[in-house]
Design an enzyme around this catalytic site. Structure first.
Site, PDB file in Angstrom:
ATOM      1  N   PHE A  27      89.649  28.478  41.471  1.00  0.00           N
ATOM      2  CA  PHE A  27      89.708  27.164  40.829  1.00  0.00           C
ATOM      3  C   PHE A  27      88.685  26.238  41.464  1.00  0.00           C
ATOM      4  O   PHE A  27      88.697  26.000  42.668  1.00  0.00           O
ATOM      5  CB  PHE A  27      91.103  26.554  40.949  1.00  0.00           C
ATOM      6  CG  PHE A  27      91.228  25.243  40.224  1.00  0.00           C
ATOM      7  CD1 PHE A  27      91.198  25.197  38.838  1.00  0.00           C
ATOM      8  CD2 PHE A  27      91.369  24.052  40.931  1.00  0.00           C
ATOM      9  CE1 PHE A  27      91.299  23.987  38.161  1.00  0.00           C
ATOM     10  CE2 PHE A  27      91.478  22.847  40.270  1.00  0.00           C
ATOM     11  CZ  PHE A  27      91.445  22.810  38.876  1.00  0.00           C
TER      12      PHE A  27
ATOM     13  N   GLU B 115      83.940  26.695  53.084  1.00  0.00           N
ATOM     14  CA  GLU B 115      84.952  25.653  52.951  1.00  0.00           C
ATOM     15  C   GLU B 115      85.840  25.486  54.187  1.00  0.00           C
ATOM     16  O   GLU B 115      86.429  24.420  54.378  1.00  0.00           O
ATOM     17  CB  GLU B 115      85.847  25.957  51.739  1.00  0.00           C
ATOM     18  CG  GLU B 115      85.096  26.068  50.420  1.00  0.00           C
ATOM     19  CD  GLU B 115      84.464  24.761  49.978  1.00  0.00           C
ATOM     20  OE1 GLU B 115      84.973  23.677  50.364  1.00  0.00           O
ATOM     21  OE2 GLU B 115      83.449  24.820  49.259  1.00  0.00           O
TER      22      GLU B 115
ATOM     23  N   TYR C 105      87.010  22.432  41.501  1.00  0.00           N
ATOM     24  CA  TYR C 105      87.311  21.046  41.124  1.00  0.00           C
ATOM     25  C   TYR C 105      86.252  20.063  41.601  1.00  0.00           C
ATOM     26  O   TYR C 105      86.230  18.910  41.190  1.00  0.00           O
ATOM     27  CB  TYR C 105      88.678  20.623  41.666  1.00  0.00           C
ATOM     28  CG  TYR C 105      88.793  20.728  43.176  1.00  0.00           C
ATOM     29  CD1 TYR C 105      88.461  19.668  44.006  1.00  0.00           C
ATOM     30  CD2 TYR C 105      89.246  21.900  43.774  1.00  0.00           C
ATOM     31  CE1 TYR C 105      88.570  19.765  45.380  1.00  0.00           C
ATOM     32  CE2 TYR C 105      89.368  22.015  45.143  1.00  0.00           C
ATOM     33  CZ  TYR C 105      89.031  20.944  45.951  1.00  0.00           C
ATOM     34  OH  TYR C 105      89.129  21.054  47.315  1.00  0.00           O
ATOM     35  N   GLY C 106      85.358  20.511  42.506  1.00  0.00           N
ATOM     36  CA  GLY C 106      84.316  19.641  43.043  1.00  0.00           C
ATOM     37  C   GLY C 106      82.989  20.381  43.081  1.00  0.00           C
ATOM     38  O   GLY C 106      82.490  20.830  42.048  1.00  0.00           O
ATOM     39  N   SER C 107      82.450  20.559  44.272  1.00  0.00           N
ATOM     40  CA  SER C 107      81.122  21.165  44.394  1.00  0.00           C
ATOM     41  C   SER C 107      81.091  22.629  43.943  1.00  0.00           C
ATOM     42  O   SER C 107      80.029  23.135  43.580  1.00  0.00           O
ATOM     43  CB  SER C 107      80.612  21.064  45.835  1.00  0.00           C
ATOM     44  OG  SER C 107      81.462  21.760  46.726  1.00  0.00           O
TER      45      SER C 107
END
Length: 198
Positions: free
Chosen positions: A30, A107, A32-34
């Site tokens: 999933f 991450e 959602y940003g970068s």
């Protein structure tokens, strides 16, 4: 087959303890940003997906990629509450160990995220388990403050991957291109740019 883009760092990753089982359908991630605009791999498939129970939030102090310990920037995390519209990226099962290692290295550098498999709903209504990074609220980099403080952090943050302002602008641009309206992020970008004279 998943195609890798560039070289990933070899930083030890924190394993996900959800015990996710997968078959020939591959593994979903999933974004959602970068990860939407720079996943560092080419997915087999990319689809609009909604995650319920978590929201996209500027809640992570960036001290490496988009800031420094002395002048942190502000980046996105998945925080509890609400829902989040993003992209589900499908990875070939055989490529998953390497993709996961690359993503975790990117991450999980400071441990500010918890990797989890969460249920998301795809645009056709089907539901799949997707690997996602959620904010660790007990970490020193978890942030909750005022709008004015967020603007200041976004203006000051510059790290190894560029400025926090550009991170926000890229995210807003990619969400807009996908037809995902995030009015909070767009308004925040307007405030940041107004102060920078852009």
């Amino acid at each position: 087959m998943t195609t890798f883009l560039g070289d990933g760092e070899t930083i030890p990753s924190k394993p996900c303890d959800d015990g996710m089982q997968h078959g020939d359908g591959g593994i979903w991630v999933f974004a959602y940003g970068s990860l939407i605009w720079r996943p560092d791999f080419r997915p087999m498939e990319s689809r609009v997906a909604r995650l319920v129970g978590w929201r996209r939030s500027l809640c992570i102090l960036s001290t490496i990629y988009r800031g420094t310990p002395e002048a942190p920037g502000l980046v996105l995390g998945l925080d509890r509450g609400g829902s989040c519209l993003g992209r589900a990226l499908r990875v070939a099962s055989g490529d998953w160990p390497e993709v996961k290692a690359r993503l975790d290295a990117r991450e999980m550098v400071t441990g500010v995220y918890h990797p989890r498999f969460l249920r998301v709903r795809l645009e056709d209504g089907s539901r799949v388990q997707a690997y996602a990074y959620v904010a660790n609220r007990h970490h020193l980099q978890y942030w909750s403050g005022t709008g004015d403080q967020a603007v200041r952090l976004l203006r000051q943050g510059v790290g190894t991957a560029g400025s926090a302002r550009d991170y926000l602008a890229n995210t807003v641009a990619q969400l807009t291109a996908l037809g995902i309206a995030d009015h909070t992020l767009r308004r925040m970008l307007e405030l940041v740019d107004a102060g920078n004279g852009i």
